[in-house]
Motif scaffolding. Structure first.
Motif, short mmCIF file in Angstrom:
data_model
loop_
_atom_site.label_atom_id
_atom_site.label_comp_id
_atom_site.label_asym_id
_atom_site.label_seq_id
_atom_site.Cartn_x
_atom_site.Cartn_y
_atom_site.Cartn_z
N THR A 236 0.84 -1.20 0.00
CA THR A 236 0.00 0.00 0.00
C THR A 236 0.87 1.25 0.00
N ASN A 237 1.91 1.23 0.80
CA ASN A 237 2.83 2.38 0.86
C ASN A 237 3.54 2.59 -0.47
N VAL A 238 3.99 1.50 -1.09
CA VAL A 238 4.67 1.60 -2.38
C VAL A 238 3.70 2.12 -3.44
N LYS B 282 3.42 13.72 -10.44
CA LYS B 282 4.38 14.80 -10.70
C LYS B 282 4.58 15.06 -12.21
N LYS C 258 1.08 4.04 -3.01
CA LYS C 258 0.85 5.47 -2.76
C LYS C 258 2.03 6.29 -3.26
N GLU C 259 3.22 5.82 -2.95
CA GLU C 259 4.42 6.53 -3.40
C GLU C 259 4.47 6.59 -4.93
N LEU C 260 4.15 5.48 -5.57
CA LEU C 260 4.14 5.43 -7.04
C LEU C 260 3.09 6.39 -7.59
N SER C 261 1.93 6.40 -6.98
CA SER C 261 0.86 7.31 -7.41
C SER C 261 1.29 8.77 -7.25
N ASP C 262 1.92 9.07 -6.13
CA ASP C 262 2.41 10.43 -5.91
C ASP C 262 3.45 10.82 -6.96
N ASN C 263 4.35 9.90 -7.28
CA ASN C 263 5.39 10.18 -8.27
C ASN C 263 4.81 10.33 -9.66
#
Length: 69
Positions: A54-56, A66, A58-63
């Motif tokens: 889930t954390n990965v 950009k 979210k991080e991928l979605s945030d990136n």
């Protein structure tokens, strides 16, 4: 043999049988307990892995957010 001795032998025999069943039941209960502990540990590991994914994600979605297309 008289009836008293036969009765005593029968009681002893049945008591031994009950003791064996109790011992087998106790052994099975120990095995079930060990299996439950293993299952609990596996479940905790799966939950931790799922949280990591889930954390990965979210991080991928945030990136990805950009980048502008």
């Amino acid at each position: 043999m008289d009836d008293t001795v036969k009765s005593k032998d029968l009681v002893v025999s049945r008591t031994d049988s009950i003791k064996e069943v109790i011992e087998e039941t106790a052994a099975s209960a120990e095995e079930i307990s060990a299996s439950a502990e293993e299952l609990s540990a596996s479940t905790e590991e799966i939950a931790a892995t799922a949280q990591g994914l889930t954390n990965v994600a979210k991080e991928l979605s945030d990136n990805i957010g950009k980048f502008k297309i």
